[in-house]
Design a protein around this motif. Structure first.
Motif, PDB file in Angstrom:
ATOM      1  N   GLY A   1       4.046  14.460 -11.128  1.00 44.12           N
ATOM      2  CA  GLY A   1       4.853  14.581 -12.253  1.00 44.12           C
ATOM      3  C   GLY A   1       4.073  14.896 -13.434  1.00 44.12           C
ATOM      4  N   LEU A   2       3.061  14.354 -13.766  1.00 40.37           N
ATOM      5  CA  LEU A   2       2.260  14.730 -14.958  1.00 40.37           C
ATOM      6  C   LEU A   2       1.768  16.169 -14.801  1.00 40.37           C
ATOM      7  CD1 LEU A   2      -0.110  11.822 -15.369  1.00 40.37           C
ATOM      8  CD2 LEU A   2       1.913  12.303 -16.926  1.00 40.37           C
TER       9      LEU A   2
ATOM     10  N   PRO B   1       0.833  -1.356   0.060  1.00 39.17           N
ATOM     11  CA  PRO B   1      -0.139  -0.073   0.038  1.00 39.17           C
ATOM     12  C   PRO B   1       0.731   1.277  -0.049  1.00 39.17           C
ATOM     13  CG  PRO B   1      -0.563  -1.579   1.634  1.00 39.17           C
ATOM     14  CD  PRO B   1       0.619  -2.165   1.237  1.00 39.17           C
ATOM     15  N   THR B   2       2.040   1.255   0.609  1.00 43.42           N
ATOM     16  CA  THR B   2       2.891   2.396   0.723  1.00 43.42           C
ATOM     17  C   THR B   2       3.178   2.702  -0.621  1.00 43.42           C
ATOM     18  OG1 THR B   2       3.717   1.686   2.799  1.00 43.42           O
ATOM     19  CG2 THR B   2       4.934   3.334   1.865  1.00 43.42           C
ATOM     20  N   VAL B   3       3.943   1.667  -1.285  1.00 39.49           N
ATOM     21  CA  VAL B   3       4.225   1.858  -2.944  1.00 39.49           C
ATOM     22  C   VAL B   3       3.146   2.523  -3.713  1.00 39.49           C
ATOM     23  CG1 VAL B   3       5.109   0.864  -4.858  1.00 39.49           C
ATOM     24  CG2 VAL B   3       6.329   0.371  -2.593  1.00 39.49           C
ATOM     25  N   LEU B   4       1.967   1.892  -3.300  1.00 41.78           N
ATOM     26  CA  LEU B   4       0.744   2.199  -4.245  1.00 41.78           C
ATOM     27  C   LEU B   4       0.586   3.547  -3.838  1.00 41.78           C
ATOM     28  CD1 LEU B   4      -1.547  -0.914  -4.173  1.00 41.78           C
ATOM     29  CD2 LEU B   4      -0.067  -0.086  -6.151  1.00 41.78           C
ATOM     30  N   ALA B   5       0.523   4.074  -2.905  1.00 42.66           N
ATOM     31  CA  ALA B   5       0.396   5.408  -2.139  1.00 42.66           C
ATOM     32  C   ALA B   5       1.433   6.329  -2.715  1.00 42.66           C
ATOM     33  CB  ALA B   5       0.398   5.561  -0.836  1.00 42.66           C
ATOM     34  N   ILE B   6       2.686   5.974  -2.861  1.00 44.34           N
ATOM     35  CA  ILE B   6       3.926   6.843  -3.591  1.00 44.34           C
ATOM     36  C   ILE B   6       3.450   7.085  -5.204  1.00 44.34           C
ATOM     37  CG2 ILE B   6       6.111   6.892  -3.853  1.00 44.34           C
ATOM     38  CD1 ILE B   6       6.533   5.469  -0.994  1.00 44.34           C
ATOM     39  N   VAL B   7       3.063   6.004  -5.650  1.00 41.82           N
ATOM     40  CA  VAL B   7       2.857   6.012  -7.126  1.00 41.82           C
ATOM     41  C   VAL B   7       1.924   6.823  -7.337  1.00 41.82           C
ATOM     42  CG1 VAL B   7       2.148   4.656  -9.007  1.00 41.82           C
ATOM     43  CG2 VAL B   7       4.084   3.930  -7.498  1.00 41.82           C
ATOM     44  N   ALA B   8       0.666   6.961  -6.496  1.00 41.81           N
ATOM     45  CA  ALA B   8      -0.765   7.184  -6.600  1.00 41.81           C
ATOM     46  C   ALA B   8      -0.425   9.196  -6.573  1.00 41.81           C
ATOM     47  CB  ALA B   8      -1.648   7.043  -5.532  1.00 41.81           C
TER      48      ALA B   8
END
Length: 63
Positions: free
Chosen positions: A38-39, A25-32
């Motif tokens: 970035g965009l 979930p941490t990685v998913l949150a960071i990606v989210a």
């Protein structure tokens, strides 16, 4: 001794499992968070480039 090592392995395994379960979930949150930011930054930079180019064209026509 055999019981001690299997107990240790079990605790290490559960630690790793918990860590992995927390990481996903941490990685998913960071990606989210990172992807939209970035965009957005890319879009702002792209807009600024386009705007500067447009202003320069206008300025060169005016002169």
């Amino acid at each position: 001794m055999g019981e001690g090592t299997s107990l240790l392995n079990a605790s290490v395994t559960s630690l790793i499992t918990d860590f992995a379960a927390d990481m996903v979930p941490t990685v998913l949150a960071i990606v989210a968070i990172v992807v939209p930011v970035g965009l957005t930054l890319w879009a702002i930079g792209f807009g600024i480039k386009k705007g500067v180019g447009y202003i320069q064209k206008r300025a060169s026509k005016a002169v």
